[in-house]
Design a protein around this motif. Sequence first.
Motif, PDB file in Angstrom:
ATOM      1  N   GLN A   2      -7.710   1.288  -6.058  1.00 17.27           N
ATOM      2  CA  GLN A   2      -6.632   2.230  -6.387  1.00 17.27           C
ATOM      3  C   GLN A   2      -6.571   3.343  -5.352  1.00 17.27           C
ATOM      4  OE1 GLN A   2      -7.265   3.635 -10.442  1.00 17.27           O
ATOM      5  NE2 GLN A   2      -5.704   2.186 -11.098  1.00 17.27           N
ATOM      6  N   TRP A   3      -5.351   3.687  -4.956  1.00 17.84           N
ATOM      7  CA  TRP A   3      -5.168   4.791  -4.023  1.00 17.84           C
ATOM      8  C   TRP A   3      -5.366   6.108  -4.755  1.00 17.84           C
ATOM      9  CZ3 TRP A   3      -5.033   4.353   1.077  1.00 17.84           C
ATOM     10  CH2 TRP A   3      -4.751   3.097   1.618  1.00 17.84           C
TER      11      TRP A   3
ATOM     12  N   LYS B 165       3.162   5.946  -2.931  1.00 13.45           N
ATOM     13  CA  LYS B 165       4.327   6.651  -3.485  1.00 13.45           C
ATOM     14  C   LYS B 165       4.201   6.772  -5.010  1.00 13.45           C
ATOM     15  CE  LYS B 165       7.711   5.233   0.013  1.00 13.45           C
ATOM     16  NZ  LYS B 165       8.930   4.413   0.227  1.00 13.45           N
ATOM     17  N   ALA B 166       3.797   5.679  -5.662  1.00 16.24           N
ATOM     18  CA  ALA B 166       3.632   5.710  -7.118  1.00 16.24           C
ATOM     19  C   ALA B 166       2.549   6.707  -7.523  1.00 16.24           C
ATOM     20  CB  ALA B 166       3.308   4.309  -7.638  1.00 16.24           C
ATOM     21  N   LEU B 167       1.475   6.796  -6.740  1.00 16.93           N
ATOM     22  CA  LEU B 167       0.415   7.773  -7.006  1.00 16.93           C
ATOM     23  C   LEU B 167       0.985   9.191  -6.983  1.00 16.93           C
ATOM     24  CD1 LEU B 167      -2.554   8.872  -7.142  1.00 16.93           C
ATOM     25  CD2 LEU B 167      -2.572   8.655  -4.639  1.00 16.93           C
TER      26      LEU B 167
ATOM     27  N   CYS C  35      -5.492  11.530 -10.228  1.00 12.48           N
ATOM     28  CA  CYS C  35      -4.786  11.280  -8.969  1.00 12.48           C
ATOM     29  C   CYS C  35      -5.668  11.559  -7.751  1.00 12.48           C
ATOM     30  CB  CYS C  35      -3.516  12.112  -8.904  1.00 12.48           C
ATOM     31  SG  CYS C  35      -2.268  11.557 -10.088  1.00 12.48           S
ATOM     32  N   PHE C  36      -6.804  12.197  -7.954  1.00 15.22           N
ATOM     33  CA  PHE C  36      -7.686  12.592  -6.859  1.00 15.22           C
ATOM     34  C   PHE C  36      -8.992  11.794  -6.888  1.00 15.22           C
ATOM     35  CE2 PHE C  36      -4.916  16.187  -7.519  1.00 15.22           C
ATOM     36  CZ  PHE C  36      -4.645  16.629  -6.232  1.00 15.22           C
TER      37      PHE C  36
ATOM     38  N   ALA D   5       0.837  -1.209   0.000  1.00 14.18           N
ATOM     39  CA  ALA D   5       0.000   0.000   0.000  1.00 14.18           C
ATOM     40  C   ALA D   5       0.869   1.255   0.000  1.00 14.18           C
ATOM     41  CB  ALA D   5      -0.938  -0.005   1.200  1.00 14.18           C
ATOM     42  N   ILE D   6       1.907   1.263   0.812  1.00 13.36           N
ATOM     43  CA  ILE D   6       2.799   2.427   0.873  1.00 13.36           C
ATOM     44  C   ILE D   6       3.476   2.649  -0.478  1.00 13.36           C
ATOM     45  CG2 ILE D   6       4.965   3.255   1.889  1.00 13.36           C
ATOM     46  CD1 ILE D   6       3.911   2.024   4.574  1.00 13.36           C
TER      47      ILE D   6
END
Length: 167
Positions: free
Chosen positions: A132-133, A17-19, A38-39, A12-13
Amino acid sequence: MDLEQRLAALEAIEEIKALKHRYWRACDGKDPQGFRDCFIQRGAVIDYGPMGAFDDVEPMAEIFTQVALAKVDGKHVIFDMHHGMHPDITLNSPTTARGRWTLRFRQVNLLEGTEYLKTGEYDDEYVLVDGQWKMSACRFTDTWSMTRALDESAQITEGEFMAVPAP
Protein backbone atom coordinates in the motif's frame (compact mmCIF):
# COMPACT_ATOMS: atom_id res chain seq x y z
CA MET A 1 9.58 0.60 -20.46
CA ASP A 2 7.63 -2.33 -21.79
CA LEU A 3 3.85 -2.50 -21.67
CA GLU A 4 3.77 -4.35 -18.32
CA GLN A 5 6.04 -1.74 -16.66
CA ARG A 6 3.98 1.11 -18.09
CA LEU A 7 0.78 -0.45 -16.81
CA ALA A 8 2.31 -0.98 -13.35
CA ALA A 9 3.43 2.67 -13.30
CA LEU A 10 -0.06 3.89 -14.22
CA GLU A 11 -1.60 1.69 -11.52
CA ALA A 12 0.85 3.04 -8.93
CA ILE A 13 0.04 6.63 -9.88
CA GLU A 14 -3.70 5.95 -9.58
CA GLU A 15 -3.17 4.32 -6.17
CA ILE A 16 -1.22 7.38 -5.00
CA LYS A 17 -4.00 9.68 -6.20
CA ALA A 18 -6.53 7.55 -4.28
CA LEU A 19 -4.33 7.79 -1.17
CA LYS A 20 -4.30 11.59 -1.31
CA HIS A 21 -8.05 11.67 -1.81
CA ARG A 22 -8.52 9.38 1.24
CA TYR A 23 -6.35 11.82 3.20
CA TRP A 24 -8.59 14.78 2.30
CA ARG A 25 -11.74 12.77 2.97
CA ALA A 26 -10.38 11.86 6.40
CA CYS A 27 -9.66 15.54 7.09
CA ASP A 28 -13.15 16.64 6.04
CA GLY A 29 -14.86 13.62 7.60
CA LYS A 30 -13.31 14.22 11.02
CA ASP A 31 -11.60 10.84 10.90
CA PRO A 32 -8.33 10.87 12.91
CA GLN A 33 -7.60 7.18 12.27
CA GLY A 34 -8.15 7.60 8.55
CA PHE A 35 -5.78 10.57 8.67
CA ARG A 36 -3.10 8.51 10.47
CA ASP A 37 -3.53 5.58 8.08
CA CYS A 38 -2.45 7.72 5.13
CA PHE A 39 1.08 8.04 6.55
CA ILE A 40 3.88 5.63 7.30
CA GLN A 41 3.70 4.29 10.85
CA ARG A 42 6.78 6.10 12.14
CA GLY A 43 8.95 8.97 10.99
CA ALA A 44 6.66 10.79 8.57
CA VAL A 45 7.85 14.33 7.83
CA ILE A 46 4.91 16.72 8.07
CA ASP A 47 5.36 20.44 7.53
CA TYR A 48 2.20 22.51 7.35
CA GLY A 49 3.97 25.86 7.68
CA PRO A 50 2.27 28.02 10.34
CA MET A 51 0.33 24.98 11.63
CA GLY A 52 3.59 23.30 12.56
CA ALA A 53 6.27 20.88 11.45
CA PHE A 54 6.60 17.36 12.83
CA ASP A 55 8.82 14.31 12.40
CA ASP A 56 5.98 11.85 12.93
CA VAL A 57 2.24 11.72 12.20
CA GLU A 58 1.12 11.40 15.84
CA PRO A 59 1.64 15.03 16.97
CA MET A 60 -0.25 16.33 13.93
CA ALA A 61 -2.97 13.69 14.37
CA GLU A 62 -3.46 14.90 17.95
CA ILE A 63 -3.87 18.51 16.78
CA PHE A 64 -6.23 17.34 14.05
CA THR A 65 -8.30 15.44 16.62
CA GLN A 66 -8.55 18.45 18.95
CA VAL A 67 -9.57 20.85 16.17
CA ALA A 68 -11.73 18.64 13.95
CA LEU A 69 -13.65 17.00 16.78
CA ALA A 70 -14.16 20.15 18.87
CA LYS A 71 -17.77 20.50 19.96
CA VAL A 72 -19.88 23.05 21.79
CA ASP A 73 -23.28 21.98 23.10
CA GLY A 74 -22.81 18.64 21.36
CA LYS A 75 -22.26 20.18 17.91
CA HIS A 76 -19.08 20.47 15.86
CA VAL A 77 -17.73 24.00 15.57
CA ILE A 78 -15.09 23.57 12.82
CA PHE A 79 -16.01 22.52 9.27
CA ASP A 80 -13.32 21.93 6.67
CA MET A 81 -13.43 21.40 2.92
CA HIS A 82 -10.29 20.26 1.08
CA HIS A 83 -10.29 20.18 -2.72
CA GLY A 84 -7.08 18.87 -4.24
CA MET A 85 -6.26 19.22 -7.89
CA HIS A 86 -3.52 19.27 -10.49
CA PRO A 87 -1.74 16.07 -9.40
CA ASP A 88 1.79 15.73 -10.69
CA ILE A 89 3.05 12.29 -9.63
CA THR A 90 6.55 11.04 -10.46
CA LEU A 91 7.62 7.48 -9.73
CA ASN A 92 11.22 7.44 -8.56
CA SER A 93 11.32 3.64 -8.32
CA PRO A 94 8.77 0.83 -8.03
CA THR A 95 8.44 1.64 -4.30
CA THR A 96 8.98 5.43 -4.05
CA ALA A 97 7.32 8.45 -5.60
CA ARG A 98 6.95 12.18 -5.33
CA GLY A 99 3.80 14.23 -5.84
CA ARG A 100 2.70 17.83 -6.11
CA TRP A 101 -0.87 18.99 -5.66
CA THR A 102 -2.74 22.28 -5.52
CA LEU A 103 -5.17 22.69 -2.63
CA ARG A 104 -8.30 24.79 -2.36
CA PHE A 105 -9.29 24.90 1.32
CA ARG A 106 -12.30 26.37 3.05
CA GLN A 107 -13.07 26.38 6.77
CA VAL A 108 -16.04 27.61 8.75
CA ASN A 109 -15.11 28.32 12.37
CA LEU A 110 -18.18 28.84 14.54
CA LEU A 111 -16.07 29.64 17.62
CA GLU A 112 -14.53 32.66 15.89
CA GLY A 113 -17.47 33.35 13.57
CA THR A 114 -15.20 33.24 10.51
CA GLU A 115 -14.83 31.73 7.10
CA TYR A 116 -11.26 31.03 6.05
CA LEU A 117 -10.18 30.45 2.45
CA LYS A 118 -6.74 29.31 1.42
CA THR A 119 -4.87 27.89 -1.50
CA GLY A 120 -1.42 26.41 -1.64
CA GLU A 121 0.82 23.62 -2.83
CA TYR A 122 1.55 20.20 -1.39
CA ASP A 123 4.91 18.55 -2.01
CA ASP A 124 4.63 14.90 -0.94
CA GLU A 125 6.82 11.83 -0.86
CA TYR A 126 5.34 8.34 -1.00
CA VAL A 127 6.58 4.84 -0.25
CA LEU A 128 5.08 1.43 -0.86
CA VAL A 129 4.59 -0.36 2.49
CA ASP A 130 3.21 -3.91 2.52
CA GLY A 131 1.61 -3.37 -0.88
CA GLN A 132 0.00 0.00 0.00
CA TRP A 133 1.18 3.49 -0.84
CA LYS A 134 1.70 5.75 2.19
CA MET A 135 2.89 9.32 2.61
CA SER A 136 6.39 9.52 4.08
CA ALA A 137 6.53 13.31 3.74
CA CYS A 138 3.82 15.94 3.34
CA ARG A 139 4.81 19.59 3.04
CA PHE A 140 2.37 22.41 2.44
CA THR A 141 3.18 25.94 1.32
CA ASP A 142 0.51 28.66 1.40
CA THR A 143 -0.08 30.63 -1.76
CA TRP A 144 -2.67 33.02 -0.34
CA SER A 145 -5.46 33.09 2.22
CA MET A 146 -8.39 35.21 3.32
CA THR A 147 -10.37 35.34 6.55
CA ARG A 148 -13.71 37.07 6.78
CA ALA A 149 -16.43 37.34 9.38
CA LEU A 150 -19.50 35.22 8.92
CA ASP A 151 -22.54 37.32 8.17
CA GLU A 152 -25.11 37.31 10.98
CA SER A 153 -27.64 35.78 8.60
CA ALA A 154 -25.35 32.79 7.84
CA GLN A 155 -27.01 29.49 8.66
CA ILE A 156 -24.66 26.57 9.19
CA THR A 157 -26.22 23.12 9.11
CA GLU A 158 -24.23 20.14 10.33
CA GLY A 159 -24.64 16.98 8.30
CA GLU A 160 -23.61 13.47 9.20
CA PHE A 161 -19.89 12.71 9.19
CA MET A 162 -19.11 9.24 8.02
CA ALA A 163 -15.58 7.92 7.85
CA VAL A 164 -14.76 6.51 4.43
CA PRO A 165 -12.97 3.19 4.95
CA ALA A 166 -9.72 2.53 3.10
CA PRO A 167 -10.02 -0.08 0.34
